[in-house]
Design an enzyme around this catalytic site. Structure first.
Site, PDB file in Angstrom:
ATOM      1  N   GLU A  23       0.860  -1.199   0.000  1.00 50.67           N
ATOM      2  CA  GLU A  23       0.000   0.000   0.000  1.00 50.67           C
ATOM      3  C   GLU A  23       0.887   1.236   0.000  1.00 50.67           C
ATOM      4  O   GLU A  23       1.002   1.950   0.995  1.00 50.67           O
ATOM      5  CB  GLU A  23      -0.958  -0.001   1.209  1.00 50.67           C
ATOM      6  CG  GLU A  23      -2.060   1.060   1.048  1.00 50.67           C
ATOM      7  CD  GLU A  23      -2.902   1.282   2.287  1.00 50.67           C
ATOM      8  OE1 GLU A  23      -3.333   0.306   2.906  1.00 50.67           O
ATOM      9  OE2 GLU A  23      -3.130   2.460   2.616  1.00 50.67           O
ATOM     10  N   HIS A  49       1.926   4.774  -2.000  1.00 49.81           N
ATOM     11  CA  HIS A  49       1.187   5.692  -2.873  1.00 49.81           C
ATOM     12  C   HIS A  49       2.070   6.638  -3.669  1.00 49.81           C
ATOM     13  O   HIS A  49       3.204   6.923  -3.294  1.00 49.81           O
ATOM     14  CB  HIS A  49       0.213   6.505  -2.022  1.00 49.81           C
ATOM     15  CG  HIS A  49      -0.757   5.650  -1.268  1.00 49.81           C
ATOM     16  ND1 HIS A  49      -1.680   4.850  -1.903  1.00 49.81           N
ATOM     17  CD2 HIS A  49      -0.937   5.457   0.065  1.00 49.81           C
ATOM     18  CE1 HIS A  49      -2.398   4.209  -0.981  1.00 49.81           C
ATOM     19  NE2 HIS A  49      -1.966   4.548   0.198  1.00 49.81           N
ATOM     20  N   HIS A  52      -9.270   0.740  -0.375  1.00 51.24           N
ATOM     21  CA  HIS A  52      -8.543   1.743   0.410  1.00 51.24           C
ATOM     22  C   HIS A  52      -9.540   2.696   1.071  1.00 51.24           C
ATOM     23  O   HIS A  52     -10.580   3.000   0.487  1.00 51.24           O
ATOM     24  CB  HIS A  52      -7.605   2.527  -0.516  1.00 51.24           C
ATOM     25  CG  HIS A  52      -6.673   3.418   0.222  1.00 51.24           C
ATOM     26  ND1 HIS A  52      -7.029   4.694   0.618  1.00 51.24           N
ATOM     27  CD2 HIS A  52      -5.416   3.211   0.665  1.00 51.24           C
ATOM     28  CE1 HIS A  52      -6.005   5.229   1.275  1.00 51.24           C
ATOM     29  NE2 HIS A  52      -5.017   4.351   1.314  1.00 51.24           N
ATOM     30  N   ASP A  85       2.247   2.068   3.812  1.00 49.75           N
ATOM     31  CA  ASP A  85       1.371   3.221   3.576  1.00 49.75           C
ATOM     32  C   ASP A  85       2.212   4.488   3.377  1.00 49.75           C
ATOM     33  O   ASP A  85       1.814   5.577   3.801  1.00 49.75           O
ATOM     34  CB  ASP A  85       0.349   3.409   4.701  1.00 49.75           C
ATOM     35  CG  ASP A  85      -0.836   4.289   4.280  1.00 49.75           C
ATOM     36  OD1 ASP A  85      -0.996   4.517   3.060  1.00 49.75           O
ATOM     37  OD2 ASP A  85      -1.583   4.749   5.159  1.00 49.75           O
TER      38      ASP A  85
HETATM   39 MN    MN Z   1      -3.006   4.390   2.183  1.00 52.75          MN
END
Ligand code: MN
Length: 318
Positions: A8, A10, A161, A279
């Site tokens: 995850e 980004h 998400h 993340d």
């Molecule tokens: Mn995220």
């Protein structure tokens, strides 16, 4: 340091800042600018951070909500494709370290299914990441069955998400500290996942795989209660709710660097369904790595969480 696959992580695609900006309106400007700089970088800063964390490979996804909040269907279809092509170009520069999750225009099930096929078969993407509801429509909606049929046939995960809900939950209205990542997104995203279970989606698409961040958005903690209440309320499903959560879901850490929820997820779902993610850049990749490298767990489980489970799910080898 154990090599890791991170699920995850980004980035920002040119033209998508406007959708994302709204979700950051409670973050001070300097913090927001620092995050945006990291989101835009595919080079030295991101790679050196991955190196320091032992992340051998990152599956990248657009920082949400992206076209999930686009009211114009034609624009959503065009921009999603543009975003995937942008990511593909970045991945091609460094395919050993990066791959992608497709960004999809869920406003149109056929277009989303076709774009997923294109991304998986032509661009080598590993599945899709969908940023919650699409203008209020959740993924259990019958209009989206053609999409699930395609995702199931392709055998790729659909990662849900967090996103802002359409309307503010009354209990959070006068408590800004509880909004978004503190609690609101858990409530919203856990509810989204449970809609898939309780709507019977997995009776229609038993091989579909859904990924959740944050160690399952509290679902692993609540399995017994879902089963018990589904009986009381006479919910008609082929199996118990917990069966679907154990068999159709996988979870990743994404900023949950804490042993108690990790062990709950492992106990509830099995050690083969829990995977690493940081993340980035909303959490430090290093913090996630320090946690998973040192937490007191069996070494085989650590290896499975860090890379073995992701290699199997994403059909890749480090
Ligand atoms: Mn995220």
């Amino acid at each position: 340091m154990i090599p890791k696959i991170a699920l995850e992580e980004h980035f920002m695609c040119p033209g998508f800042e406007g959708y994302w900006s709204g979700t950051m309106d409670t973050v001070p400007a300097a913090g927001k600018a620092a995050i945006l700089k990291k989101l835009n970088d595919f080079g030295e800063e991101r790679l050196s951070g991955m190196d320091a964390a032992g992340i051998a490979h990152a599956v990248l996804s657009i920082a949400g909500p992206g076209v999930q909040r686009e009211p114009d269907v034609a624009i959503a279809i065009r921009l999603a494709r543009q975003g995937n092509d942008f990511l593909s170009a970045q991945v091609q520069k460094n395919p050993k370290r990066y791959s992608g999750f497709a960004h999809l225009p869920m406003q149109d099930a056929k277009a989303a299914a076709d774009e997923l096929t294109r991304c998986v078969e032509q661009l080598g993407f590993r599945g899709a990441m969908i940023n919650g509801h699409t203008n209020g429509q959740y993924l259990d909606h019958p209009d989206l069955y053609p999409f699930w049929e395609r995702a199931e046939a392709l055998g790729v995960p659909v990662y849900i998400h967090p996103a802002d809900p359409m309307a503010l939950f009354p209990a959070l209205a006068d408590q800004p500290g509880l909004r978004r990542a503190t609690w609101e997104w858990t409530l919203e995203t856990g509810s989204h996942a449970l809609r898939l279970v309780f709507s019977g989606l997995f009776d229609k698409f038993p091989k579909a795989t859904v990924a959740l961040g944050h160690l399952g958005e509290t679902l692993p903690y609540l399995l017994w209660r879902f089963d018990s209440r589904a009986k009381l309320y006479g919910i008609k499903l082929e199996r118990e709710p917990s069966d679907y959560i154990k068999q159709n879901f996988v979870v990743t850490l994404s900023g949950m660097f804490s042993r108690e929820p990790l062990m709950c997820a492992v106990d509830a779902l099995g050690g083969d369904r829990v995977m690493f993610s940081a993340d980035y850049p909303f959490e430090g990749a290093r913090d996630g790595a320090e946690f998973i490298d040192s937490v007191d767990i069996d070494e085989n489980l650590r290896a499975a969480i860090c890379h073995g489970n992701a290699e199997r799910l994403l059909r890749m080898k480090l």
